[in-house]
Scaffold this motif. Structure first.
Motif, mmCIF file in Angstrom:
data_model
loop_
_atom_site.group_PDB
_atom_site.id
_atom_site.type_symbol
_atom_site.label_atom_id
_atom_site.label_comp_id
_atom_site.label_asym_id
_atom_site.label_seq_id
_atom_site.Cartn_x
_atom_site.Cartn_y
_atom_site.Cartn_z
ATOM 1 N N ARG A 327 0.864 -1.180 0.000
ATOM 2 C CA ARG A 327 0.000 0.000 0.000
ATOM 3 C C ARG A 327 0.892 1.219 0.000
ATOM 4 O O ARG A 327 1.681 1.433 0.921
ATOM 5 C CB ARG A 327 -0.917 0.038 1.223
ATOM 6 N N ARG A 328 0.768 2.007 -1.059
ATOM 7 C CA ARG A 328 1.582 3.204 -1.204
ATOM 8 C C ARG A 328 0.694 4.340 -1.681
ATOM 9 O O ARG A 328 -0.169 4.146 -2.524
ATOM 10 C CB ARG A 328 2.727 2.963 -2.203
ATOM 11 N N LYS A 329 0.909 5.514 -1.126
ATOM 12 C CA LYS A 329 0.097 6.690 -1.449
ATOM 13 C C LYS A 329 -1.396 6.390 -1.291
ATOM 14 O O LYS A 329 -2.229 6.860 -2.053
ATOM 15 C CB LYS A 329 0.406 7.192 -2.857
ATOM 16 N N GLY A 330 -1.726 5.560 -0.293
ATOM 17 C CA GLY A 330 -3.119 5.291 0.023
ATOM 18 C C GLY A 330 -3.802 4.272 -0.866
ATOM 19 O O GLY A 330 -5.004 4.044 -0.724
ATOM 20 N N ARG A 331 -3.070 3.613 -1.775
ATOM 21 C CA ARG A 331 -3.681 2.641 -2.678
ATOM 22 C C ARG A 331 -2.953 1.311 -2.574
ATOM 23 O O ARG A 331 -1.730 1.265 -2.501
ATOM 24 C CB ARG A 331 -3.632 3.134 -4.129
ATOM 25 N N TRP A 332 -3.722 0.234 -2.599
ATOM 26 C CA TRP A 332 -3.153 -1.104 -2.530
ATOM 27 C C TRP A 332 -2.839 -1.629 -3.932
ATOM 28 O O TRP A 332 -3.540 -1.323 -4.897
ATOM 29 C CB TRP A 332 -4.120 -2.059 -1.841
ATOM 30 N N HIS A 333 -1.785 -2.435 -4.007
ATOM 31 C CA HIS A 333 -1.385 -3.084 -5.250
ATOM 32 C C HIS A 333 -1.030 -4.531 -4.930
ATOM 33 O O HIS A 333 -0.438 -4.815 -3.884
ATOM 34 C CB HIS A 333 -0.165 -2.395 -5.872
ATOM 35 N N ILE A 334 -1.395 -5.444 -5.821
ATOM 36 C CA ILE A 334 -1.039 -6.851 -5.627
ATOM 37 C C ILE A 334 -0.065 -7.261 -6.735
ATOM 38 O O ILE A 334 -0.099 -6.711 -7.843
ATOM 39 C CB ILE A 334 -2.283 -7.765 -5.588
ATOM 40 N N TYR A 335 0.817 -8.206 -6.413
ATOM 41 C CA TYR A 335 1.870 -8.588 -7.351
ATOM 42 C C TYR A 335 1.851 -10.093 -7.600
ATOM 43 O O TYR A 335 2.090 -10.879 -6.688
ATOM 44 C CB TYR A 335 3.245 -8.180 -6.805
ATOM 45 N N ASP A 336 1.539 -10.454 -8.832
ATOM 46 C CA ASP A 336 1.744 -11.825 -9.297
ATOM 47 C C ASP A 336 3.108 -11.798 -9.980
ATOM 48 O O ASP A 336 3.221 -11.548 -11.179
ATOM 49 C CB ASP A 336 0.627 -12.214 -10.268
ATOM 50 N N THR A 337 4.157 -12.010 -9.178
ATOM 51 C CA THR A 337 5.514 -11.648 -9.600
ATOM 52 C C THR A 337 5.958 -12.338 -10.886
ATOM 53 O O THR A 337 6.635 -11.723 -11.713
ATOM 54 C CB THR A 337 6.532 -11.952 -8.484
ATOM 55 N N SER A 338 5.579 -13.595 -11.071
ATOM 56 C CA SER A 338 6.054 -14.301 -12.262
ATOM 57 C C SER A 338 5.489 -13.681 -13.535
ATOM 58 O O SER A 338 6.225 -13.441 -14.502
ATOM 59 C CB SER A 338 5.692 -15.783 -12.186
ATOM 60 N N THR A 339 4.178 -13.390 -13.557
ATOM 61 C CA THR A 339 3.606 -12.813 -14.774
ATOM 62 C C THR A 339 3.992 -11.345 -14.937
ATOM 63 O O THR A 339 4.170 -10.878 -16.060
ATOM 64 C CB THR A 339 2.071 -12.942 -14.793
ATOM 65 N N LEU A 340 4.141 -10.614 -13.827
ATOM 66 C CA LEU A 340 4.568 -9.219 -13.935
ATOM 67 C C LEU A 340 5.975 -9.144 -14.510
ATOM 68 O O LEU A 340 6.258 -8.329 -15.397
ATOM 69 C CB LEU A 340 4.503 -8.541 -12.567
ATOM 70 N N LYS A 341 6.846 -10.002 -14.023
ATOM 71 C CA LYS A 341 8.215 -10.066 -14.547
ATOM 72 C C LYS A 341 8.195 -10.383 -16.040
ATOM 73 O O LYS A 341 8.891 -9.735 -16.843
ATOM 74 C CB LYS A 341 8.989 -11.137 -13.785
ATOM 75 N N ASN A 342 7.378 -11.360 -16.441
ATOM 76 C CA ASN A 342 7.310 -11.737 -17.854
ATOM 77 C C ASN A 342 6.713 -10.625 -18.710
ATOM 78 O O ASN A 342 7.123 -10.425 -19.859
ATOM 79 C CB ASN A 342 6.491 -13.017 -18.017
ATOM 80 N N CYS A 343 5.735 -9.895 -18.156
ATOM 81 C CA CYS A 343 5.144 -8.779 -18.897
ATOM 82 C C CYS A 343 6.176 -7.688 -19.159
ATOM 83 O O CYS A 343 6.234 -7.123 -20.255
ATOM 84 C CB CYS A 343 3.959 -8.201 -18.124
ATOM 85 N N ILE A 344 6.991 -7.392 -18.147
ATOM 86 C CA ILE A 344 8.033 -6.379 -18.336
ATOM 87 C C ILE A 344 9.042 -6.860 -19.373
ATOM 88 O O ILE A 344 9.520 -6.082 -20.206
ATOM 89 C CB ILE A 344 8.712 -6.054 -16.990
ATOM 90 N N GLY A 345 9.342 -8.167 -19.351
ATOM 91 C CA GLY A 345 10.215 -8.729 -20.379
ATOM 92 C C GLY A 345 9.616 -8.603 -21.765
ATOM 93 O O GLY A 345 10.319 -8.290 -22.736
ATOM 94 N N ASP A 346 8.299 -8.824 -21.881
ATOM 95 C CA ASP A 346 7.627 -8.691 -23.180
ATOM 96 C C ASP A 346 7.661 -7.246 -23.671
ATOM 97 O O ASP A 346 7.850 -6.982 -24.863
ATOM 98 C CB ASP A 346 6.181 -9.161 -23.077
ATOM 99 N N ILE A 347 7.446 -6.299 -22.757
ATOM 100 C CA ILE A 347 7.476 -4.884 -23.136
ATOM 101 C C ILE A 347 8.878 -4.490 -23.596
ATOM 102 O O ILE A 347 9.051 -3.780 -24.590
ATOM 103 C CB ILE A 347 7.023 -4.005 -21.956
ATOM 104 N N ALA A 348 9.893 -4.979 -22.869
ATOM 105 C CA ALA A 348 11.278 -4.667 -23.242
ATOM 106 C C ALA A 348 11.709 -5.416 -24.495
ATOM 107 O O ALA A 348 12.625 -4.984 -25.200
ATOM 108 C CB ALA A 348 12.218 -5.011 -22.087
ATOM 109 N N GLY A 349 11.045 -6.540 -24.776
ATOM 110 C CA GLY A 349 11.437 -7.354 -25.918
ATOM 111 C C GLY A 349 12.565 -8.309 -25.604
ATOM 112 O O GLY A 349 13.120 -8.943 -26.503
#
Length: 501
Positions: A327-349
């Motif tokens: 929770r940062r700046k009053g908002r919660w965020h959840i992390y599915d780390t494996s798919t988030l990592k892969n998404c960033i890899g896809d964006i970077a290519g």
């Protein structure tokens, strides 16, 4: 006379009729009309078209997407407005709500978009898309919103999506008249509670979060209270650390990044511990936590969680696999780390670039230091640098400070599998300098670089955002961190950007 309201920030604006005042309306007393609406508050904009009559009434506009037509809000004193709002809420007074500019159709559209934005904001790899491109959708009230992700939803994310669909009607019902950050926090906390219970339903997450909320209002010697907890569900404690008499006593304890209170799944005290230097591992593989939590990442065992309230008011929850919620700046965020990592890899290519950058971005975000780092595999951006002296290799015009540092800096390889070749801590310091860091697969190309503004970049609030957009338009893969911690990535699909903390 009609006015328009921005669906992003609720500001009301006047139409600009200057180009039609002297026009010929003809026998039908109307003429074709178009106008670019521009919100003075958040700079949201949209071009609308239709017809306008000689009384300057706009007709025939069917496709509003970013604005909506409203009556002018009456100018009343603040106290009178509050009284009217309370009366309209109590009596469900429709004419009075319309007088206040609160037409039911406007209210419902604003609420529906607010809920959708809250959901998308809670899951970093999800982004708004169009009906043609979006693989997924949410139906909220009378509206359907489309979203996408660079990776298919995992089973647990499918469950999260179903939970959101089940909660829609309740969220709409619970929303206050004026939408606020508190309302957004409530929605994102609901999402986070489902996520945490799905990870481990035996832990009393409600109790831990309520305890953290209380700590955010506490100080010790005029300094905000912080704490580190290690939750061990397989053990049983004896005393409740959330009891008021215990809280006051332990306020100054377990505040450094190498001390913690071990508790059970119900916040019962087990022990007061420290993490020795010999226990802290600089892992050989990719890790998915900011560096200041590495002592706990090195300590956590399977099914254990660390729970942190920081002096800056952040709440972080981590498992042995990495960050799971914050929770940062009053908002919660959840992390599915494996798919988030892969998404960033896809964006970077590039998978390795994505994994390495995920770790770097988290560190920069929690340092609260703005940065712009650009992956430039084809050297499209490096040729559009204004200060050529910042280019490190084969550059006779390099300045003295960079020529001194170049041998150490150019050897940083963000595409390497060898963690030592990343020199992450050096990169973090370079990124904190003015300008941008530009790199390819094998080396740092430039640091402190000033990028020529691209002709199509448009106007943005801040030089870093303009450079971020320009780098993308030149063909680079930019990663931006704002000074308050927001992480932004740019790409071509859907809304073209994800932002998260």
């Amino acid at each position: 006379m009609k006015f328009y309201k921005c669906l992003e920030c609720n500001s009301v604006g006047d139409h600009n009729f200057s180009s039609y005042d002297d026009g010929e309306y003809g026998e039908a007393l109307w003429t074709e009309y178009s106008e670019t609406l521009d919100c003075d508050n958040c700079h949201n904009n949209e071009t609308i078209s239709g017809n306008i009559d000689d009384l300057r009434e706009i007709i025939g506009i069917e496709n509003w997407s970013k604005f909506i037509e409203v009556e002018k809000i009456q100018e009343t004193k603040i106290d009178e407005t509050k009284s009217l709002i309370e009366k309209s809420n109590t009596n469900n007074d429709l004419p009075l709500r319309e007088t206040l500019g609160l037409h039911p159709n406007v209210e419902s559209k604003l609420k529906e978009k607010f809920i959708f934005d809250s959901i998308i904001g809670a899951v970093p790899q999800w982004f708004e898309s169009t009906e043609d491109e979006g693989k997924h959708s949410f139906t909220i009230g009378d509206s359907t919103f489309y979203f996408d992700s660079h990776r298919w939803l995992t089973p647990i994310l499918h469950e999260l999506r179903s939970h959101c669909e089940e909660r829609m009607s309740q969220w709409i019902s619970d929303l206050p008249l004026f939408l606020s950050s508190t309302a957004r926090k409530d929605i994102t906390q609901d999402i986070t509670m489902f996520w945490l219970n799905r990870l481990n339903k035996n832990i009393d997450w409600y109790k831990f979060i309520a305890y953290a909320e209380e700590l955010l209002f506490r100080t010790y010697e005029n300094i905000p209270v912080s704490i580190n907890l290690l939750i061990s569900p397989i053990e049983t404690g004896q005393a409740d650390i959330t009891e008021s008499s215990v809280q006051k006593f332990i306020d100054p304890l377990a505040t450094s990044m190498q001390t913690y209170l071990k508790v059970d799944s119900n916040a019962q005290f087990i022990s007061y511990e420290q993490i020795n230097w010999s226990q802290i591992e600089d892992t050989a593989g990719y890790k998915f936590n900011p560096e200041f939590l590495q002592p706990f990442a090195s300590t956590l065992e399977d099914q254990q969680y660390s729970f942190h309230v920081t002096i800056k008011g952040d709440i972080l929850i981590m498992s042995s696999f990495g960050l799971v919620a914050s929770r940062r700046k009053g908002r919660w965020h959840i992390y599915d780390t494996s798919t988030l990592k892969n998404c960033i890899g896809d964006i970077a290519g590039d998978y390795r670039i994505g994994c390495n950058m995920f770790e770097v971005l988290l560190d920069l975000s929690y340092k609260r230091h703005g940065a712009l780092i650009i992956y430039d595999p084809n050297h499209d951006v490096i040729s559009n640098i204004v200060n050529k002296e910042s280019i490190l290799s084969n550059n006779p015009d390099i300045d003295l400070p960079r020529s001194m540092l170049a041998p150490s800096v150019t050897s940083i390889s963000m595409g390497s599998q060898n963690m030592s070749q990343r020199k992450k801590r050096v990169l973090l310091e370079l990124a904190s300098m003015d300008g941008s860091v530009i790199f390819d697969d094998n080396e740092i190309l430039s640091f402190g670089a000033m990028i020529q503004t691209h002709p199509s970049a448009g106007s943005h609030a801040g030089a870093r955002t303009t450079a971020f957009e320009s780098a993308y338009l030149y063909g680079g893969k930019p990663f931006k961190v704002s000074s308050d911690g927001d992480i932004s990535l740019r790409f071509s699909k859907g809304s073209g950007q994800i932002s998260f903390l």
